[in-house]
Write a protein that holds these residues in place. Structure first.
Motif, PDB file in Angstrom:
ATOM      1  N   GLU A 151       0.827  -1.205   0.000  1.00 26.19           N
ATOM      2  CA  GLU A 151       0.000   0.000   0.000  1.00 26.19           C
ATOM      3  C   GLU A 151       0.865   1.260   0.000  1.00 26.19           C
ATOM      4  N   GLY A 152       2.026   1.184   0.675  1.00 22.97           N
ATOM      5  CA  GLY A 152       2.939   2.319   0.697  1.00 22.97           C
ATOM      6  C   GLY A 152       3.424   2.687  -0.693  1.00 22.97           C
ATOM      7  N   VAL A 153       3.776   1.670  -1.482  1.00 19.16           N
ATOM      8  CA  VAL A 153       4.226   1.911  -2.856  1.00 19.16           C
ATOM      9  C   VAL A 153       3.090   2.492  -3.691  1.00 19.16           C
ATOM     10  N   GLU A 154       1.887   1.946  -3.520  1.00 18.98           N
ATOM     11  CA  GLU A 154       0.749   2.449  -4.289  1.00 18.98           C
ATOM     12  C   GLU A 154       0.404   3.889  -3.905  1.00 18.98           C
ATOM     13  N   LEU A 155       0.553   4.221  -2.615  1.00 18.05           N
ATOM     14  CA  LEU A 155       0.312   5.601  -2.192  1.00 18.05           C
ATOM     15  C   LEU A 155       1.340   6.542  -2.793  1.00 18.05           C
ATOM     16  N   LEU A 156       2.588   6.101  -2.843  1.00 19.83           N
ATOM     17  CA  LEU A 156       3.632   6.904  -3.480  1.00 19.83           C
ATOM     18  C   LEU A 156       3.299   7.137  -4.938  1.00 19.83           C
ATOM     19  N   ARG A 157       2.871   6.085  -5.623  1.00 25.75           N
ATOM     20  CA  ARG A 157       2.503   6.204  -7.033  1.00 25.75           C
ATOM     21  C   ARG A 157       1.310   7.146  -7.203  1.00 25.75           C
ATOM     22  N   ALA A 158       0.276   6.944  -6.373  1.00 27.26           N
ATOM     23  CA  ALA A 158      -0.935   7.755  -6.486  1.00 27.26           C
ATOM     24  C   ALA A 158      -0.668   9.219  -6.167  1.00 27.26           C
ATOM     25  N   SER A 159       0.254   9.470  -5.250  1.00 27.19           N
ATOM     26  CA  SER A 159       0.555  10.859  -4.875  1.00 27.19           C
ATOM     27  C   SER A 159       1.124  11.650  -6.042  1.00 27.19           C
ATOM     28  N   MET A 160       1.674  10.960  -7.029  1.00 22.85           N
ATOM     29  CA  MET A 160       2.261  11.624  -8.185  1.00 22.85           C
ATOM     30  C   MET A 160       1.344  11.613  -9.397  1.00 22.85           C
ATOM     31  N   GLN A 161       0.183  10.943  -9.279  1.00 23.70           N
ATOM     32  CA  GLN A 161      -0.646  10.772 -10.461  1.00 23.70           C
ATOM     33  C   GLN A 161      -2.081  11.255 -10.307  1.00 23.70           C
ATOM     34  N   THR A 162      -2.556  11.484  -9.081  1.00 25.58           N
ATOM     35  CA  THR A 162      -3.958  11.823  -8.909  1.00 25.58           C
ATOM     36  C   THR A 162      -4.169  12.712  -7.697  1.00 25.58           C
ATOM     37  N   LYS A 163      -5.298  13.418  -7.683  1.00 27.75           N
ATOM     38  CA  LYS A 163      -5.693  14.249  -6.547  1.00 27.75           C
ATOM     39  C   LYS A 163      -6.586  13.472  -5.581  1.00 27.75           C
ATOM     40  N   THR A 164      -6.879  12.219  -5.906  1.00 25.85           N
ATOM     41  CA  THR A 164      -7.698  11.375  -5.032  1.00 25.85           C
ATOM     42  C   THR A 164      -6.898  10.124  -4.674  1.00 25.85           C
ATOM     43  N   ALA A 165      -5.781  10.337  -4.008  1.00 25.37           N
ATOM     44  CA  ALA A 165      -4.830   9.251  -3.749  1.00 25.37           C
ATOM     45  C   ALA A 165      -5.409   8.172  -2.846  1.00 25.37           C
ATOM     46  N   LEU A 166      -6.045   8.570  -1.741  1.00 25.20           N
ATOM     47  CA  LEU A 166      -6.576   7.580  -0.810  1.00 25.20           C
ATOM     48  C   LEU A 166      -7.657   6.735  -1.471  1.00 25.20           C
ATOM     49  N   SER A 167      -8.550   7.372  -2.200  1.00 18.77           N
ATOM     50  CA  SER A 167      -9.629   6.637  -2.874  1.00 18.77           C
ATOM     51  C   SER A 167      -9.074   5.654  -3.890  1.00 18.77           C
ATOM     52  N   SER A 168      -8.086   6.091  -4.648  1.00 12.93           N
ATOM     53  CA  SER A 168      -7.555   5.244  -5.715  1.00 12.93           C
ATOM     54  C   SER A 168      -6.863   4.007  -5.160  1.00 12.93           C
ATOM     55  N   VAL A 169      -6.357   4.083  -3.929  1.00 16.56           N
ATOM     56  CA  VAL A 169      -5.644   2.951  -3.346  1.00 16.56           C
ATOM     57  C   VAL A 169      -6.549   2.088  -2.470  1.00 16.56           C
ATOM     58  N   PHE A 170      -7.424   2.731  -1.690  1.00 14.11           N
ATOM     59  CA  PHE A 170      -8.152   1.997  -0.654  1.00 14.11           C
ATOM     60  C   PHE A 170      -9.646   1.837  -0.898  1.00 14.11           C
ATOM     61  N   LEU A 171     -10.227   2.635  -1.775  1.00  8.71           N
ATOM     62  CA  LEU A 171     -11.675   2.580  -1.956  1.00  8.71           C
ATOM     63  C   LEU A 171     -12.027   1.719  -3.154  1.00  8.71           C
ATOM     64  N   VAL A 172     -12.792   0.666  -2.901  1.00 12.95           N
ATOM     65  CA  VAL A 172     -13.202  -0.229  -3.978  1.00 12.95           C
ATOM     66  C   VAL A 172     -14.307   0.451  -4.777  1.00 12.95           C
ATOM     67  N   LYS A 173     -14.075   0.569  -6.055  1.00 16.30           N
ATOM     68  CA  LYS A 173     -15.064   1.212  -6.919  1.00 16.30           C
ATOM     69  C   LYS A 173     -16.243   0.276  -7.161  1.00 16.30           C
TER      70      LYS A 173
END
Length: 255
Positions: A222-244
């Motif tokens: 999850e740490g790696v995905e948060l790092l990735r999301a922090s550079m690619q989206t404004k909805t980092a927590l949702s993109s990593v932890f929220l099931v669509k």
């Protein structure tokens, strides 16, 4: 609304807890509650050299052209560099030592083994260099011990528990004993009743009891995905932890 971090959730020693506050009606993440350990990790991201970020995420996963620069350094022959250590330092930059005791939520990355610092023989000399036998810039002072900078300094291995705490027994960056509010875009603020009420009004949430609390364990993946999301989206927590939630309406193929 009383706010507190769950302390009874069992988790691995290599994970930290994060409480998500979700509006189930809209399947929207409003905010997350976190303690010192998670906030320290987020702030630690800011200290990572770009070369380390590229190695963690992969050259094809980074935004823009940074991955291409990294590949260029990798593929350019050693004969084009002034020395092999200079190439190695770019590909494997030294990690900062300011992140003492930060939860290690990223894979272990080996730093360059060629980075050495040297000083002259004077105890009062504050100058250092990466080139051995350089002349000390303070050699013209009255202290005759200033001269060739060939005294090698020793780096402390920060991955084996010998961590710099900056005078704080807790280490890391922020104070413990505080509950922090993490927004979906990773904005961090201290938690308070006022901030919660303001946020609920902003999201037009009428009944707090309708919100869903979900405590999750954040580990290395999850740490790696948060790092990735922090550079690619404004909805980092949702993109990593929220099931669509999948739409109940199936799209028909175009004819």
């Amino acid at each position: 609304m009383e706010s507190h971090m769950a302390t009874t959730t069992s988790r691995s020693p290599n994970t930290v807890s994060l409480k998500l506050m979700i509006d189930p009606k809209s399947n929207r993440l409003l905010f997350a509650e976190a303690g010192k350990d998670f906030v320290d990790f987020l702030f630690y991201i800011m200290s990572l050299p770009i070369g380390t970020v590229v190695r963690l995420l992969g050259k094809q996963a980074t935004v823009g052209c940074i991955g291409n620069i990294y590949s260029s350094i990798e593929n350019l022959g050693d004969s084009h560099f002034l020395s092999a250590p200079k190439k190695d330092m770019l590909l494997k930059p030294m990690l900062t030592n300011y992140a003492a005791n930060v939860a290690f939520l990223l894979p272990s990355i080996q730093s360059s083994t060629h980075t050495n610092l040297y000083k002259c023989g004077s105890r009062r000399c504050m100058s250092v260099t990466i080139k051995c036998f350089s002349c000390c810039p303070e050699r013209f002072s009255n202290n005759s011990t200033h001269g060739s900078m060939c005294q090698k300094l020793t780096f402390v291995n920060l991955t084996n528990g010998a961590l710099y705490s900056g005078g704080d027994a807790d280490g890391g960056f922020v104070k413990g004993g505080v509950v922090y509010m993490i927004m979906d875009d990773l904005t961090v603020t201290s938690m308070s009743g006022t901030t919660i009420i303001t946020l609920l009004n902003e999201f037009n949430v009428k009944d707090v009891s309708d919100l869903e609390e979900k405590v999750i364990a954040v580990g290395v993946n999850e740490g790696v995905e948060l790092l990735r999301a922090s550079m690619q989206t404004k909805t980092a927590l949702s993109s990593v932890f929220l099931v669509k939630k999948e739409s109940s309406v199936k799209s028909e193929p175009l004819h």
